[in-house]
Design a protein around this motif. Structure first.
Motif, PDB file in Angstrom:
ATOM      1  N   ARG A  43       3.852  14.237  -4.484  1.00 34.92           N
ATOM      2  CA  ARG A  43       4.826  15.008  -4.151  1.00 34.92           C
ATOM      3  C   ARG A  43       5.071  15.358  -2.697  1.00 34.92           C
ATOM      4  O   ARG A  43       6.099  14.992  -1.963  1.00 34.92           O
ATOM      5  N   PHE A  44       4.049  15.259  -1.789  1.00 34.13           N
ATOM      6  CA  PHE A  44       3.890  15.515  -0.515  1.00 34.13           C
ATOM      7  C   PHE A  44       3.714  14.412   0.433  1.00 34.13           C
ATOM      8  O   PHE A  44       4.439  14.235   1.545  1.00 34.13           O
ATOM      9  N   LEU A  45       3.038  13.430   0.107  1.00 38.57           N
ATOM     10  CA  LEU A  45       2.701  12.412   0.902  1.00 38.57           C
ATOM     11  C   LEU A  45       3.879  11.267   0.842  1.00 38.57           C
ATOM     12  O   LEU A  45       3.861  10.112   1.520  1.00 38.57           O
ATOM     13  N   ASP A  46       4.672  11.460   0.150  1.00 38.58           N
ATOM     14  CA  ASP A  46       5.980  10.420  -0.167  1.00 38.58           C
ATOM     15  C   ASP A  46       6.848  10.657   0.918  1.00 38.58           C
ATOM     16  O   ASP A  46       7.608  11.297   0.796  1.00 38.58           O
ATOM     17  N   ARG A  47       6.644   9.479   1.926  1.00 38.75           N
ATOM     18  CA  ARG A  47       7.503   9.500   2.905  1.00 38.75           C
ATOM     19  C   ARG A  47       8.559   8.230   2.488  1.00 38.75           C
ATOM     20  O   ARG A  47       8.315   7.674   1.428  1.00 38.75           O
ATOM     21  N   ASP A  48       9.339   7.752   3.551  1.00 39.42           N
ATOM     22  CA  ASP A  48      10.101   6.616   3.150  1.00 39.42           C
ATOM     23  C   ASP A  48       9.385   5.290   3.136  1.00 39.42           C
ATOM     24  O   ASP A  48      10.097   4.314   2.761  1.00 39.42           O
ATOM     25  N   ARG A  49       8.206   5.345   3.782  1.00 36.27           N
ATOM     26  CA  ARG A  49       7.496   4.116   3.725  1.00 36.27           C
ATOM     27  C   ARG A  49       6.317   4.069   2.555  1.00 36.27           C
ATOM     28  O   ARG A  49       6.149   5.170   1.937  1.00 36.27           O
ATOM     29  N   SER A  50       5.929   3.178   2.461  1.00 37.29           N
ATOM     30  CA  SER A  50       5.002   2.898   1.268  1.00 37.29           C
ATOM     31  C   SER A  50       3.546   3.737   1.507  1.00 37.29           C
ATOM     32  O   SER A  50       3.305   4.089   2.771  1.00 37.29           O
ATOM     33  N   LEU A  51       2.822   3.864   0.590  1.00 43.27           N
ATOM     34  CA  LEU A  51       1.509   4.817   0.948  1.00 43.27           C
ATOM     35  C   LEU A  51       0.760   3.997   1.719  1.00 43.27           C
ATOM     36  O   LEU A  51       0.043   4.547   2.497  1.00 43.27           O
ATOM     37  N   GLY A  52       0.618   2.625   1.544  1.00 43.32           N
ATOM     38  CA  GLY A  52      -0.307   1.765   2.272  1.00 43.32           C
ATOM     39  C   GLY A  52      -0.140   2.007   3.816  1.00 43.32           C
ATOM     40  O   GLY A  52      -0.967   2.178   4.706  1.00 43.32           O
ATOM     41  N   ALA A  53       1.200   2.006   4.060  1.00 42.91           N
ATOM     42  CA  ALA A  53       1.946   2.025   5.528  1.00 42.91           C
ATOM     43  C   ALA A  53       1.553   3.407   6.045  1.00 42.91           C
ATOM     44  O   ALA A  53       0.947   3.585   7.209  1.00 42.91           O
ATOM     45  N   SER A  54       1.515   4.459   5.287  1.00 45.48           N
ATOM     46  CA  SER A  54       1.177   5.716   5.883  1.00 45.48           C
ATOM     47  C   SER A  54      -0.349   5.903   6.120  1.00 45.48           C
ATOM     48  O   SER A  54      -0.642   6.277   6.942  1.00 45.48           O
ATOM     49  N   ARG A  55      -1.220   5.390   5.188  1.00 44.36           N
ATOM     50  CA  ARG A  55      -2.600   5.353   5.362  1.00 44.36           C
ATOM     51  C   ARG A  55      -2.847   4.765   6.747  1.00 44.36           C
ATOM     52  O   ARG A  55      -3.565   5.236   7.357  1.00 44.36           O
ATOM     53  N   LEU A  56      -2.372   3.508   6.907  1.00 45.15           N
ATOM     54  CA  LEU A  56      -2.594   2.646   8.117  1.00 45.15           C
ATOM     55  C   LEU A  56      -2.190   3.443   9.300  1.00 45.15           C
ATOM     56  O   LEU A  56      -2.701   3.715  10.292  1.00 45.15           O
ATOM     57  N   LEU A  57      -0.954   3.831   9.117  1.00 47.87           N
ATOM     58  CA  LEU A  57      -0.578   4.922  10.387  1.00 47.87           C
ATOM     59  C   LEU A  57      -1.440   6.085  10.804  1.00 47.87           C
ATOM     60  O   LEU A  57      -1.920   6.101  11.803  1.00 47.87           O
TER      61      LEU A  57
END
Lengths: 297, 297
Positions: free
Chosen positions: B25-39
DNA sequence: CACGATCTCTGACTAAGGTCAGCGATCGTG
DNA sequence: CACGATCGCTGACCTTAGTCAGAGATCGTG
């Protein structure tokens, strides 16, 4: 407060990383994770497709494809539900049961490996911590179910309740034949019997009985020993009060023995006040009453 | 034992399910989870691509594509590493820093939401349980690092150690200028200074000093208060003994004040025996020695 | 028995996550 | 300065997980 969040985040990271690695290593069979989960969910007793869909929250098309996959691997068989020709039943084959057992032992091994590097003393401590945390987390999903007072689980809960009263009361407590004799008071239309559940587990019970029009009595309120200290009692009482209001009561009464000190404290903090004896219950020493706020509906 | 496994499994299920739902619910940004983790992993200080690949265990091609994606969104910039033209550095742009902060607050909110349904008292209890469980789990990854005794973290550890001695000794403890004066004893070739770490945190320290050929002394052994009761002391001592053997010692000595009762118990269970005073340390009351098994190498 | 609702299945499609081979630039060493 | 090693990148390809629109069979009700 913000350090609380840091603690939770640190634990979440440490825990999920560790469990994640172990699960990848151990649960990795030839089939996809989704298929394994489905197989596990079907279980020994089999299941109806629609029920699986609801439990696993899967798309109907996706579920169907997963089932075809398991069927092709010889792990399940499907057949039309004899009760309803639109529905289909899924059952594990012998190979499916074996695979289910394999998944089960692998899940156990994941847990084992989590504890392994700690050494037995620290592993035991972790298990204790997790057991307590588990109850704290799961107690959130407490729910109430109205059942017949003769229901197997209801009777088991009442017997546990009586056994505890017998242990705690000066001079013991003899239920006599109240278990069966009083049962009809806790059935519609004049009463209800409620089980408090967490998952499938029974966390407590309680009954409501209409004494006079507008006056209900709460009885048989009991919280399972393992679930005490998790706010089950307060939520159960609140639920029983709602049931009483639904039965048309605006006043709720209850009696209690002075040995049940925690219960008395709870009644007092929840707005119950001492009243004179309204019955001749030989085990009661205190009588309480609460006037309910009028039903907002 | 098998109920221990059931407990761990029950907690794992309850916890990961809850956290999983919240994270979705909360970590869902416009980009994929993998990209968020990398960021998130790139962080404020930026990073070298190869290092990110090692930390996140990603395929080089996959990582490259994720970076291209973040770059296209204007969140990171890449440039050739001035130190090595084959390597590339990644840095967050202003927008990237903002997004990083957003992920951070969202992670906090996940933790918050986990605690929210519990109510403050039970939330506090859960935090305490998780803090303890976190240390138990993380202590497994205890590691030892030989550093210079003048290193900032080494000095901080020693100061904490001295402050504690001052508090616990009858009549206090005055280190005088030992901190700087003794430093050279804990440097190669005659000695070593060791930090015990869990993650980036310093969990303890200890030093080894060669007294005579074949005889080493363990000194300055200290476990940070928060890490006591996690077997850090025993593992630290074992490590210092290995260091002593590497320095050519076959006998390890140490002295201690009688106020440090837990330490004395540990020395005794680990094979140390009382010996007469081998030095004139005014704060010492007990002197111990252990003859090491010959180095198997 | 007609009709709408229900249930499962199939086909077509998408995004995320990930693997693998090879290319071109750069580096360290002899 | 030649040569092999290293590093990051691109293109081609794959699996998993999941969505959506119907088709076909069956059920309950009027």
């Amino acid at each position: 407060m913000s350090s609380d969040l840091a603690t939770v985040r640190s634990f979440t990271r440490a825990f999920t990383r560790r469990v994640g690695v172990l699960e990848d290593r151990f649960l990795d069979r030839d089939r996809s994770l989704g298929a394994s989960r489905l197989l596990w969910e079907i279980g020994h007793d089999g299941a109806v497709v629609g029920e699986l869909r609801a439990r696993l929250v899967l798309d109907s098309g996706y579920l169907s494809r997963l089932l075809r996959q398991l069927e092709a691997d010889g792990l399940v068989t499907t057949s039309v539900d004899p009760a309803d020709g639109r529905r289909r039943r899924v059952e594990l084959t012998a190979a499916g049961v074996a695979e289910w057992a394999e998944l089960e032992t692998r899940s156990d091994r994941v847990a084992e490996q989590l504890l392994a590097p700690l050494g037995s003393r620290r592993a035991a401590e972790l298990v204790e911590l997790l057991a307590r945390a588990d109850r704290l987390l799961r107690a959130v999903d407490l729910r109430f179910e109205t059942v017949d007072p003769a229901d197997v689980e209801a009777v088991a809960a009442l017997e546990a309740y009586f056994a505890e009263l017998d242990e705690r009361f000066d001079g013991g407590f003899d239920p006599g034949d109240t278990l069966t004799a009083d049962a009809h008071h806790y059935r519609a239309p004049e009463g209800r019997f409620v089980l408090a559940r967490v998952g499938e587990e029974v966390a407590g019970c309680g009954a409501v009985q209409l004494l006079d029009p507008g006056v209900a009595e709460v009885k048989r309120m009991w919280v399972a020993p393992g679930w005490r200290g998790h706010a089950v009692g307060g939520r159960l009482l609140a639920h029983l009060e709602r049931v009483a209001v639904e039965l048309g009561a605006s006043t709720v009464r209850l009696d209690t023995n002075s040995a049940l000190t925690e219960a008395i404290t709870m009644y007092e903090t929840r707005g119950y006040v001492d009243i004179p004896a309204y019955n001749d219950n030989p085990f009661a020493r205190r009588w309480f009453e609460k006037v309910m706020a009028p039903d907002p509906t």
